[in-house]
Design a protein around this motif. Structure first.
Motif, short mmCIF file in Angstrom:
data_model
loop_
_atom_site.label_atom_id
_atom_site.label_comp_id
_atom_site.label_asym_id
_atom_site.label_seq_id
_atom_site.Cartn_x
_atom_site.Cartn_y
_atom_site.Cartn_z
N ASP A 176 1.67 84.44 -30.49
CA ASP A 176 3.12 83.49 -30.34
C ASP A 176 2.57 82.72 -28.42
O ASP A 176 1.98 82.68 -28.32
N ILE A 177 4.12 82.18 -28.60
CA ILE A 177 4.11 81.34 -27.16
C ILE A 177 3.36 81.87 -25.45
O ILE A 177 3.11 81.50 -24.79
N ALA A 178 4.07 83.02 -25.65
CA ALA A 178 3.95 83.92 -24.60
C ALA A 178 2.51 84.28 -24.14
O ALA A 178 1.50 84.37 -23.36
N ILE A 181 -4.15 71.20 -30.52
CA ILE A 181 -3.14 72.34 -31.94
C ILE A 181 -4.23 71.99 -32.62
O ILE A 181 -5.18 71.34 -33.17
N LEU A 182 -4.56 74.10 -32.96
CA LEU A 182 -5.16 73.70 -34.47
C LEU A 182 -5.62 73.11 -35.78
O LEU A 182 -4.22 72.47 -35.85
N GLY A 232 7.80 78.74 -34.33
CA GLY A 232 7.99 78.15 -35.55
C GLY A 232 7.87 76.48 -35.33
O GLY A 232 7.71 75.82 -34.24
N PHE A 233 8.50 75.15 -35.76
CA PHE A 233 7.97 74.44 -35.84
C PHE A 233 8.47 73.46 -34.73
O PHE A 233 7.94 73.11 -34.58
N ALA A 234 9.95 73.46 -34.55
CA ALA A 234 10.53 73.39 -33.64
C ALA A 234 9.51 73.31 -32.14
O ALA A 234 9.60 72.26 -31.24
N LEU A 291 4.72 72.34 -28.18
CA LEU A 291 3.60 71.96 -28.15
C LEU A 291 2.94 71.59 -27.64
O LEU A 291 2.14 70.71 -27.18
N VAL A 292 2.96 70.26 -29.51
CA VAL A 292 2.14 68.85 -29.28
C VAL A 292 2.75 67.85 -27.99
O VAL A 292 1.74 66.97 -28.21
N ARG A 293 4.37 68.30 -27.89
CA ARG A 293 4.51 67.46 -26.88
C ARG A 293 4.22 67.54 -25.50
O ARG A 293 3.50 66.60 -24.71
#
Length: 497
Positions: free
Chosen positions: A323-325, A346-347, A381-383, A388-390
């Motif tokens: 996860d993000i954490a 990004i995977l 989630g997508f958002a 993360l992409v940005r």
């Protein structure tokens, strides 16, 4: 009777090693074979015009994740204009899960896997008969000693203007499920003396920049030391005529003998690409990645403190089970080690990789179009994945670019991931863009963000100005992207607060 070997490279500076291997191994057909390289973004009609000007009977395309869509358009146009030309595909993008791919349906033949032996044999059948009955031909993997090396096919222009890719070995013994090398049984080394002789000839012709594509350069330390000694000898013989070598290394395998060799390199001569990917042991186990995290961190720390090597270290967001954490903890740990660059990837679901086995259990959703980037998981989630992409894009612009070296420590503070995510979200909210942000505008935005985070306006301006002395003109008063006056300066406080 002309055979054309063609591909679309990501940029001009990249010279195709794969095509040169095929050309070197064409045998009696070599004199009838031409190599044509293009760059993605070139007009399809221009590419087709140049290919047909060769009067080809066979065109072999190297197909990769970055060029498959454009190559599909080229093949479609070729089949309309010159249906008599036989189209043969090869490369990692079409070697797996090929049946449903439009480009494979358009083509006449497909060589999967190794093409050094199989492609020339297929061309002989097409030219001399009997005509091949099967569309798909599994590439034969010969002993490496039977493969002609391609390095004399680098032209003088390649040597002067392009990155020269070389390999001392093929394959990989590790099984990381996000990588196509997971399908290899082991790593196979080329005969070292012959390989070094090829490097010697390239150097004598003026080559000074060598990028090794070996997955595990430091797997065999004796071979690693001999290759490094080749470059050290060149540096010693002509200190004012430097050479540069790029290697991908296993992060937790850096014995003393290798350290001793690394310490001899001067600044600007050595770069290591180091794949950490994740510091989470549970995630590593899920994707079959064996890595001693403490040893890897210790080795990165040692390289920073004791060598002149430039370190480019990779992390991947979106792995199953992370996860993000968890990713943030790994990112902060890596930032604390102070590598020169952190490649925040990004995977991607490369065709054929075993990562797909986790799709259902971990809710992996991938973009169906190349490069098949992860869109969401059961933990991200997508958002948030878009955030993360940005983050990755802005990290390249601000951190990896080296353009904000003085400002970056203040930007990151005591919580690097959290603070840079705030900056990333803030910039995107004001620009609605991740590309085509002018350098001067980016500098103004960074200075404004620091001020809004509690850094005194004069201090924020001075920090960014020190990075951009003489390059951009920062206004005396920070302004927003829309040109409105900035909000009144907040109480000074720690960036991490």
């Amino acid at each position: 009777m002309t055979i054309v070997l063609a591909t679309l490279n990501a940029r001009y500076a990249h010279a195709s090693l794969g095509l040169r291997y095929l050309l070197a191994n064409m045998g009696t057909l070599k004199d009838q074979t031409q190599l044509r390289e293009f760059v993605i973004g070139t007009r399809t009609t221009d590419i087709v015009e140049k290919l047909l000007a060769c009067n080809p009977r066979i065109i072999g395309f190297g197909v990769y994740i970055w060029n498959v869509e454009e190559t599909t358009r080229v093949v479609a146009l070729l089949k309309r204009l010159a249906p008599q030309v036989r189209i043969v595909l090869g490369g990692p993008e079409v070697s797996y899960e090929s049946a449903e791919q439009p480009i494979v349906q358009l083509a006449d033949y497909l060589v999967t896997g190794w093409g050094d032996v199989t492609f020339p044999a297929l061309c002989r059948q097409i030219i001399d008969g009997p005509q091949p009955l099967m569309k798909v031909h599994a590439g034969v993997q010969p002993p490496l000693a039977d493969i002609a090396l391609p390095y004399d096919l680098y032209s003088d222009e390649d040597i002067a203007h392009r990155t020269l890719y070389v390999e001392a070995s093929r394959g990989c013994p590790f099984k990381c499920e996000f990588c196509l090398s997971a399908l290899d049984k082991t790593a196979w080394p080329f005969a070292l003396d012959g390989f070094l002789a090829e490097l010697e000839r390239l150097h004598a012709r003026g080559a000074r920049l060598f990028k090794f594509v070996d997955r595990t350069f430091n797997l065999n330390i004796k071979s690693s030391l001999k290759i490094m000694q080749f470059f050290l000898d060149k540096l010693a013989a002509a200190p004012d005529d430097p050479v540069y070598a790029h290697f991908e290394v296993v992060p937790d395998h850096l014995p003393d003998a290798l350290k001793a060799g690394i310490m001899q390199f001067p600044p600007g001569a050595l770069q290591f690409e180091i794949g950490i990917q994740s510091f989470n042991p549970d995630v590593q186990a899920l994707v079959s990645r064996k890595q001693d995290n403490d040893k890897a961190a210790e080795n990165i720390r040692w390289l920073i403190a004791n060598s002149n090597a430039h370190l480019h270290v990779d992390l991947i967001a979106g792995l199953p089970g992370e996860d993000i954490a968890s990713f943030a903890r790994g990112f902060d740990r890596l930032v604390a080690l102070k590598p020169h660059e952190i490649q925040f990837g990004i995977l991607k679901r490369l065709r054929g990789t075993p990562i797909i086995r986790h799709t259902e259990a971990f809710g992996l959703i991938f973009d169906p179009a190349p490069p098949y980037t992860i869109l969401a998981t059961d933990r991200i989630g997508f958002a948030d994945m878009q955030r993360l992409v940005r983050f990755a894009r802005f990290w390249d612009m601000v951190a990896n670019s080296g353009r904000f070296a003085n400002s970056l420590p203040t930007i990151l503070g005591e919580s690097p991931f959290a603070n840079f995510m705030l900056l990333s979200d803030w910039i995107y909210a004001r620009t609605d863009a991740t590309h085509r942000i002018a350098l001067e505008r980016l500098a103004v935005l960074v200075a404004q963000w620091l001020a809004e985070r509690g850094v005194a306006t004069d201090t924020a301006q001075a920090l960014v100005a020190s990075d951009y002395a003489g390059k951009v003109n920062l206004p005396r008063r920070t302004v927003t992207a829309k040109g409105d006056s900035a909000l009144p300066q907040r109480q000074a406080r720690h960036l991490a607060a």
